[in-house]
Scaffold this active site. Structure first.
Site, PDB file in Angstrom:
ATOM      1  N   GLY A 229       0.821  -1.199   0.000  1.00  0.00           N
ATOM      2  CA  GLY A 229       0.000   0.000   0.000  1.00  0.00           C
ATOM      3  C   GLY A 229       0.860   1.256   0.000  1.00  0.00           C
ATOM      4  O   GLY A 229       1.953   1.298  -0.557  1.00  0.00           O
ATOM      5  N   SER A 230       0.369   2.302   0.673  1.00  0.00           N
ATOM      6  CA  SER A 230       0.967   3.631   0.547  1.00  0.00           C
ATOM      7  C   SER A 230       2.365   3.764   1.130  1.00  0.00           C
ATOM      8  O   SER A 230       3.069   4.729   0.820  1.00  0.00           O
ATOM      9  CB  SER A 230       0.047   4.673   1.183  1.00  0.00           C
ATOM     10  N   THR A 231       2.794   2.851   1.985  1.00  0.00           N
ATOM     11  CA  THR A 231       4.176   2.925   2.467  1.00  0.00           C
ATOM     12  C   THR A 231       5.162   2.784   1.308  1.00  0.00           C
ATOM     13  O   THR A 231       6.288   3.280   1.378  1.00  0.00           O
ATOM     14  CB  THR A 231       4.459   1.837   3.524  1.00  0.00           C
TER      15      THR A 231
END
Length: 633
Positions: free
Chosen positions: A291-293
């Site tokens: 995801g956004s990491t």
């Protein structure tokens, strides 16, 4: 004539007798003089008996030489069958003491062998049983010194340490990986018995001492490990998550300072747990969409390739981007409007990252994913590492390029993420992670081999880009999605993640991995921490909201433990009514109770005196505003 014939026969007989005597004397001479040693050796071998003497398995230490895996002295039972008058009676006696069937013991001791080890029933017996057997003075039964593996912290570092079997062989984790070094070499107590099993007079016993195993020093810091495990366990129970796992690493050398996952197990009783629990070291084994990491890495690639100026260039986020006919939406309905590219990262704007991927182009971003070490094992010195999953080049097109930029469609492991993140903030060096620091001599702990620090890539990004990334990541925590981990005066930087879980190519509704990766201080990072929580039971499903406070608790305790200095020039943080401030505790020791005051904390006074002699928390520890400080008088 007859007389001469008789005399002749007598002479023949004499010659024959002399010949026989010569042969006998020659044979005896050969035996006594020439072949003496061989026959003597065979005789000795027929009398020789030996008890095995067990070595102590090497101790496993943390980086500060605190024992994480050690040994407890114990006893094991051996039987010399030739010395036993009644095997049935002995089998019954031992069976009663050991609480097993007498037939099982009888089958073990009713053998034509010099010595029998009662295994596993008589292996590592406790002191009460050993004392009982000793007091019985059973003929042919011997108690021999042994040792039992013991893990003083039970669940601590369980998946990485591993465990040993009943005969002290490593079966998992570090215990298995370094088994040849840890196990040592068995010794012997040698003695001689006659055919009836009695000691032979005139022969002394001799001992070949066992050689203890080498000790292992890890990079793990016991205190940081305890901090991380405490917070993971609390969160695991609070949110009833399917799993939660984390790694703390020194970004400047790749040393793993802590690594843990829940559900966990007690190392001293691993047989009571399902294999799926103790055989899966989630931080190195589990592959998942980050995801956004993952935006950290596409953003760093964009800065390195000068695809945008994060302060000057702007992007208008209207909530969607179209890529090859597919609509990619922002997590915020209607989008974030006009933003600088720094705000694109702060707000974790998916459409903004589609634009970054478009500017980079699919070949360039693909190459950076590889440069950061994804899709291949890190070769960390732990058993069970996965490589993650990434597209083959021929299957990597515009849509895959777009989704990869915000961490969808790619599968990673936590160890890959932590080392790649470390390279982003340490000046661009991609280190090979390691959990082993050194091999030590038994007893003295003298270092005989230092595990080298290995750089897999010297320059993933430039030092200038790394400096910009530290600023950008600090801005995410001060002003963006990572606000829940903000700690005043300590310059925390990081990125949150909320990734939908895919099974059999289909995304599960309402099922997420929430995550937060952070480091501090961003002026000169000392530690990276990455926490992932899988399928928590919570109405709120955002990494910053759920995992942010867990991260903050971990970092606050690490700051106190490592005595990290307060930082200047941190980015400003605009508090809202929802934000809780944190303050360091003053030193109240030796103060009069009437002089104790604080604008931020409540006090609990224990004792009848007028002067403070101790306090909890200690001075300079950072705690939330409104918490209690206990003063002892």
């Amino acid at each position: 004539m007859v007389h001469q014939n008789i005399k002749k026969k007598v002479n023949y007989y004499k010659l024959f007798i002399y010949f026989i005597m010569f042969v006998i004397i020659a044979k005896l001479s050969y035996i006594q003089i020439i072949n003496y040693q061989d026959i003597n050796n065979k005789a000795n071998q027929s009398w020789d008996r030996s008890f095995p003497l067990q070595p102590s398995r090497g101790i496993i230490y943390d980086t500060n030489l605190n024992e994480i895996a050690t040994n407890l002295p114990s006893m094991s039972i051996y039987v010399i069958p030739s010395q036993v008058k009644d095997l049935n009676s002995l089998a019954n006696t031992l069976a009663n003491v050991l609480n097993v069937s007498s037939s099982k013991i009888y089958n073990k001791i009713n053998k034509k062998t010099s010595i029998v080890k009662i295994f596993p029933e008589g292996k590592n017996i406790d002191n009460i049983i050993a004392k009982k057997i000793s007091e019985m003075r059973l003929e042919g039964v011997y108690l021999v010194y042994d040792n039992k593996r013991y893990y003083p912290y039970n669940e601590l570092l369980a998946h990485s340490i591993g465990f040993v079997g009943i005969d002290n062989q490593g079966l998992a984790g570090i215990e298995s990986k370094y088994d040849d070094l840890l196990k040592g070499n068995e010794g012997q107590l040698n003695y001689k018995l006659d055919a009836k099993g009695r000691l032979l007079n005139g022969y002394s016993s001799d001992i070949i001492s066992p050689i203890n195993g080498f000790n292992i020093q890890l990079t793990i810091d016991l205190k940081i490990q305890q901090i991380l495990e405490r917070e993971l366990k609390n969160a695991f129970l609070k949110y009833e998550a399917e799993s939660i796992f984390a790694i703390a690493m020194d970004p400047n050398n790749g040393e793993i300072l802590a690594i843990s996952s829940y559900p966990s197990f007690n190392l001293n009783d691993y047989k009571s747990y399902d294999q799926e629990i103790y055989n899966r070291n989630l931080p190195i084994w589990k592959s998942y969409e980050p995801g956004s990491t993952f935006k950290v890495f596409s953003y760093a690639a964009g800065l390195e390739e000068k695809a945008f100026d994060m302060f000057k260039d702007k992007y208008y986020d209207d909530g969607t981007e179209i890529v090859d006919g597919f609509t990619i939406k922002s997590w915020k309905k209607g989008g974030h409007g006009l933003q600088t590219f720094l705000e694109v990262l702060e707000n974790s704007s998916n459409p903004g990252f589609v634009e970054i991927s478009r500017r980079l182009g699919k070949d360039t971003l693909y190459d950076y994913v590889k440069k950061f070490g994804f899709s291949k094992k890190t070769n960390v010195d732990l058993i069970g590492e996965s490589s993650g999953i990434f597209f083959k080049k021929e299957n990597y097109n515009n849509l895959e390029n777009a989704t990869t930029s915000f961490g969808q469609g790619i599968s990673v492991t936590q160890i890959q993420m932590v080392r790649a993140f470390s390279s982003v903030i340490n000046g661009g060096k991609l280190f090979k992670p390691k959990i082993t620091k050194a091999i030590l001599m038994p007893n003295s702990n003298e270092i005989i081999y230092q595990i080298p620090t290995i750089v897999d890539n010297e320059n993933v990004i430039s030092k200038k880009t790394s400096e910009l990334m530290r600023y950008a990541l600090e801005s995410v925590v001060a002003k963006g999605s990572g606000r829940k981990a903000y700690i005043e005066n300590y310059r925390v930087g990081g990125k949150t993640g909320t990734a939908q879980i895919a099974e059999n190519g289909v995304y599960l509704q309402g099922q997420y991995i929430l995550s937060f990766i952070a480091a501090l201080p961003m002026s000169n990072p000392e530690i990276v921490v990455y926490i992932c929580m899988e399928k928590p039971h919570s109405l709120i499903q955002y990494g910053g909201t759920i995992v942010g406070p867990i991260m903050k608790n971990v970092l606050l305790d690490i700051i106190s433990y490592k005595n990290i200095s307060r930082q200047d020039n941190e980015l400003s943080f605009e508090y809202t009514w929802m934000d809780i401030k944190n303050y360091p505790v003053d030193n109240y020791i030796n103060m009069s109770i009437k002089d104790v005051k604080s604008k931020h904390f409540k006090f609990v006074i224990l004792g009848d005196g007028d002067k403070v002699i101790s306090q909890l928390p200690k001075a300079n520890e950072i705690i939330e505003e409104g918490k209690e400080v206990i003063l002892f008088t």
